[in-house]
Design a protein around this motif. Structure first.
Motif, PDB file in Angstrom:
ATOM      1  N   THR A  23     -13.907   0.122   8.326  1.00  0.00           N
ATOM      2  CA  THR A  23     -14.051  -1.053   7.456  1.00  0.00           C
ATOM      3  C   THR A  23     -12.972  -1.052   6.387  1.00  0.00           C
ATOM      4  O   THR A  23     -12.356  -2.086   6.094  1.00  0.00           O
ATOM      5  CB  THR A  23     -15.439  -1.075   6.806  1.00  0.00           C
ATOM      6  N   GLU A  24     -12.744   0.122   5.814  1.00  0.00           N
ATOM      7  CA  GLU A  24     -11.713   0.259   4.784  1.00  0.00           C
ATOM      8  C   GLU A  24     -10.335  -0.096   5.334  1.00  0.00           C
ATOM      9  O   GLU A  24      -9.561  -0.829   4.705  1.00  0.00           O
ATOM     10  CB  GLU A  24     -11.703   1.698   4.259  1.00  0.00           C
ATOM     11  N   LEU A  29      -5.667  -3.840   6.128  1.00  0.00           N
ATOM     12  CA  LEU A  29      -4.807  -4.640   7.004  1.00  0.00           C
ATOM     13  C   LEU A  29      -4.880  -6.117   6.647  1.00  0.00           C
ATOM     14  O   LEU A  29      -3.862  -6.831   6.653  1.00  0.00           O
ATOM     15  CB  LEU A  29      -5.203  -4.438   8.470  1.00  0.00           C
ATOM     16  N   LYS A  30      -6.070  -6.569   6.316  1.00  0.00           N
ATOM     17  CA  LYS A  30      -6.246  -7.971   5.931  1.00  0.00           C
ATOM     18  C   LYS A  30      -5.407  -8.302   4.695  1.00  0.00           C
ATOM     19  O   LYS A  30      -4.815  -9.389   4.603  1.00  0.00           O
ATOM     20  CB  LYS A  30      -7.728  -8.254   5.663  1.00  0.00           C
ATOM     21  N   LYS A  31      -5.335  -7.363   3.765  1.00  0.00           N
ATOM     22  CA  LYS A  31      -4.509  -7.562   2.567  1.00  0.00           C
ATOM     23  C   LYS A  31      -3.043  -7.728   2.945  1.00  0.00           C
ATOM     24  O   LYS A  31      -2.340  -8.577   2.403  1.00  0.00           O
ATOM     25  CB  LYS A  31      -4.660  -6.375   1.607  1.00  0.00           C
ATOM     26  N   THR A  35      -1.089 -11.199   2.279  1.00  0.00           N
ATOM     27  CA  THR A  35       0.042 -11.188   1.348  1.00  0.00           C
ATOM     28  C   THR A  35       1.318 -11.645   2.034  1.00  0.00           C
ATOM     29  O   THR A  35       2.109 -12.407   1.462  1.00  0.00           O
ATOM     30  CB  THR A  35       0.239  -9.777   0.758  1.00  0.00           C
ATOM     31  N   SER A  36       1.520 -11.200   3.262  1.00  0.00           N
ATOM     32  CA  SER A  36       2.720 -11.605   3.988  1.00  0.00           C
ATOM     33  C   SER A  36       2.718 -13.102   4.279  1.00  0.00           C
ATOM     34  O   SER A  36       3.747 -13.773   4.133  1.00  0.00           O
ATOM     35  CB  SER A  36       2.818 -10.819   5.305  1.00  0.00           C
ATOM     36  N   LEU A  37       1.566 -13.654   4.669  1.00  0.00           N
ATOM     37  CA  LEU A  37       1.488 -15.061   5.040  1.00  0.00           C
ATOM     38  C   LEU A  37       1.435 -16.002   3.840  1.00  0.00           C
ATOM     39  O   LEU A  37       1.905 -17.144   3.921  1.00  0.00           O
ATOM     40  CB  LEU A  37       0.261 -15.294   5.930  1.00  0.00           C
ATOM     41  N   THR A 447       2.342  -6.888  10.686  1.00  0.00           N
ATOM     42  CA  THR A 447       1.974  -5.998  11.791  1.00  0.00           C
ATOM     43  C   THR A 447       2.670  -4.656  11.654  1.00  0.00           C
ATOM     44  O   THR A 447       2.066  -3.594  11.861  1.00  0.00           O
ATOM     45  CB  THR A 447       2.334  -6.660  13.135  1.00  0.00           C
ATOM     46  N   MET A 448       3.941  -4.679  11.311  1.00  0.00           N
ATOM     47  CA  MET A 448       4.681  -3.440  11.097  1.00  0.00           C
ATOM     48  C   MET A 448       4.104  -2.653   9.924  1.00  0.00           C
ATOM     49  O   MET A 448       3.937  -1.430   9.999  1.00  0.00           O
ATOM     50  CB  MET A 448       6.153  -3.754  10.837  1.00  0.00           C
ATOM     51  N   THR A 449       3.792  -3.355   8.844  1.00  0.00           N
ATOM     52  CA  THR A 449       3.221  -2.701   7.667  1.00  0.00           C
ATOM     53  C   THR A 449       1.908  -2.023   8.015  1.00  0.00           C
ATOM     54  O   THR A 449       1.632  -0.895   7.558  1.00  0.00           O
ATOM     55  CB  THR A 449       3.001  -3.735   6.546  1.00  0.00           C
ATOM     56  N   SER A 450       1.108  -2.679   8.819  1.00  0.00           N
ATOM     57  CA  SER A 450      -0.192  -2.139   9.198  1.00  0.00           C
ATOM     58  C   SER A 450      -0.052  -0.843   9.985  1.00  0.00           C
ATOM     59  O   SER A 450      -0.778   0.130   9.753  1.00  0.00           O
ATOM     60  CB  SER A 450      -0.965  -3.171  10.022  1.00  0.00           C
ATOM     61  N   LEU A 451       0.893  -0.814  10.915  1.00  0.00           N
ATOM     62  CA  LEU A 451       1.077   0.407  11.703  1.00  0.00           C
ATOM     63  C   LEU A 451       1.621   1.544  10.842  1.00  0.00           C
ATOM     64  O   LEU A 451       1.178   2.692  10.968  1.00  0.00           O
ATOM     65  CB  LEU A 451       2.032   0.135  12.869  1.00  0.00           C
TER      66      LEU A 451
END
Length: 461
Positions: A23-24, A29-31, A35-37, A447-451
């Motif tokens: 969940t965390e 990832l949602k942040k 933020t990117s969009l 997506t890159m930031t998330s990975l």
């Protein structure tokens, strides 16, 4: 009974902990995506890089302007360190626009679009005119032999294999004729080479790219050019009607001595493991036909955005995160090799590297160069990407610039956007900013930031 109860409680606690962690991660990832969009900088950065600086051929003035711009923008992010890494790069110039035509009879000509391949020599002063021999690949040269080839222009007309869904696989299947075609044809006495553009559609845009003469002596080198797909189709049809037609081309390209350039590097120091390094990057140079928006301006700004999103969302990385804007991927890979050499010299421990060099289209997933244990951990993160329709996690290649970092322990990865339109623009005059979709570019950055976040948080195995 007590042991059973303790076991049940332990399993419940572990399950609850795993759910809380997931969940965390989902919230984090949602942040990044939000933020990117909603407040991204990748598109604005690319607008400047493409439209205010433009094409950035290695060794050119524009390439150095891009280095200065990259350094300034990274410094504005308030990173812990920003610096330039010197690297010697090749310098090749195209000269005045190329010119070519097909001659059916003296005075009867049809113009066709060509462009010199990167690294080619010029044609003789006044141009080159000769009969043409069409082949489907390098292997055909050996079948024809010197008698059929000597004194002629070799026309490599093998198209990209259209029934391969993975367009990078299709590109890889025919790029040898562009890279080595001139060297091989020269060995059979050819006076020049023209190569069908590596393009999946029929248009009038020739696609350049690197070529090599290998160990040929200077006197044995022959000029090499790309011809548009429409031009290639026309030439092939005309040869079938009249094998004696001639082809004329005039090119003024030239190679110079190596010049100094730079990789641009910025980093956020890790809070827990500062001596473990994670790299994200793309290549700052581009070919000179368009402005290099997809190849690889998109990868540059997406990589920069990774560090900005960490700063913007307040995420403090455990490991040191570096962005590297590599120089000279297109015609030498000098930047990637230099970075790896310096990392090895300093005995830096690189644990993960991610490259974006497949265009700014909708992200579909990643490919990974790693062992089974690390890939199993990475696959466990797929549910976190599912809400964003990112679901293709595969083992395979990563990226050219990060490949020199490869060793037994590091995990290498490449962002994999939808590739169906990429080779419409690759190395051509229409690789321009207007071909970039803002939302797709920003999705790729998030997506890159998330990975990178997940690799930083959980480390490698």
């Amino acid at each position: 009974m007590k042991k059973t109860l303790v076991l049940i409680v332990s399993v419940f606690t572990l399950t609850l902990s795993a759910q809380q962690t997931a969940t965390e991660d989902s919230v984090t990832l949602k942040k990044f995506y939000n933020t990117s969009l909603l407040n991204g900088k990748s598109y604005v950065w690319l607008d400047h890089l493409s439209n205010q600086i433009g094409p950035r051929l290695s060794g050119s003035i524009n390439a150095e302007k891009a280095v200065e711009w990259g350094e300034q923008e990274l410094k504005k992010l308030g990173l812990d360190k920003v610096w330039l890494q010197s690297v010697m790069v090749p310098k090749w110039t195209r000269g005045v626009a190329e010119y070519a035509y097909i001659e059916t009879d003296p005075g009867k000509t049809t113009n066709v679009p060509i462009c010199a391949l990167g690294g080619s020599i010029a044609t003789p002063i006044g141009g080159l005119k000769a009969n043409v021999v069409e082949v489907q690949g390098i292997e055909d040269l050996r079948k024809l032999g010197t008698t059929a080839i000597e004194g002629k222009i070799v026309f490599f007309n093998r198209p990209i294999q259209a029934d391969l869904i993975n367009t990078f696989e299709a590109y890889g299947g025919c790029v040898d004729q562009r890279y080595s075609g001139a060297k091989e044809a020269a060995n059979f006495g050819a006076v020049g080479v023209i190569v069908r553009s590596m393009n999946l559609r029929n248009d009038d845009l020739p696609h350049t790219g690197a070529m090599s003469y290998g160990d040929l002596k200077d006197l044995d080198k022959i000029p090499a050019a790309a011809i548009s797909t429409n031009g290639a189709n026309l030439l092939s049809s005309m040869l079938k009607l009249n094998p004696e037609i001639k082809f004329f081309m005039n090119m003024n390209c030239r190679s110079w001595k190596d010049v100094e350039s730079h990789n641009v590097i910025g980093e956020i120091k890790g809070a827990e493991f500062p001596n473990e390094y994670i790299v994200v990057g793309g290549h700052l140079d581009s070919w000179d036909m368009g402005d290099g928006s997809h190849d690889d301006g998109a990868g540059i700004v997406q990589s920069m955005e990774v560090l900005r999103l960490f700063k913007e969302t307040g995420y403090t990385p455990k490991r040191t995160i570096r962005v590297v804007l590599f120089m000279n991927e297109e015609n030498g890979l000098r930047g990637g090799k230099k970075y790896a050499e310096e990392a090895q010299r300093k005995e830096e421990k690189h644990v993960f590297a991610l490259e974006s060099d497949a265009g700014g289209f909708t992200p579909r997933g990643f490919s990974f160069d790693c062992d089974a244990t690390n890939f199993a951990q990475i696959e466990s993160w797929k549910p976190l990407f599912a809400p964003y329709l990112i679901h293709q996690f595969s083992k395979g290649g990563s990226g050219a610039d990060i490949s020199p970092l490869k060793n037994e322990k590091i995990v290498l990865a490449g962002l994999r956007p939808d590739s169906q339109r990429y080779f419409d623009h690759h190395h051509a005059a229409n690789d321009t900013f207007d071909a970039i979709n803002k939302r797709e570019l920003e999705l790729g950055a998030a997506t890159m930031t998330s990975l990178v976040y997940l690799m930083d948080k959980y480390g490698t195995k």
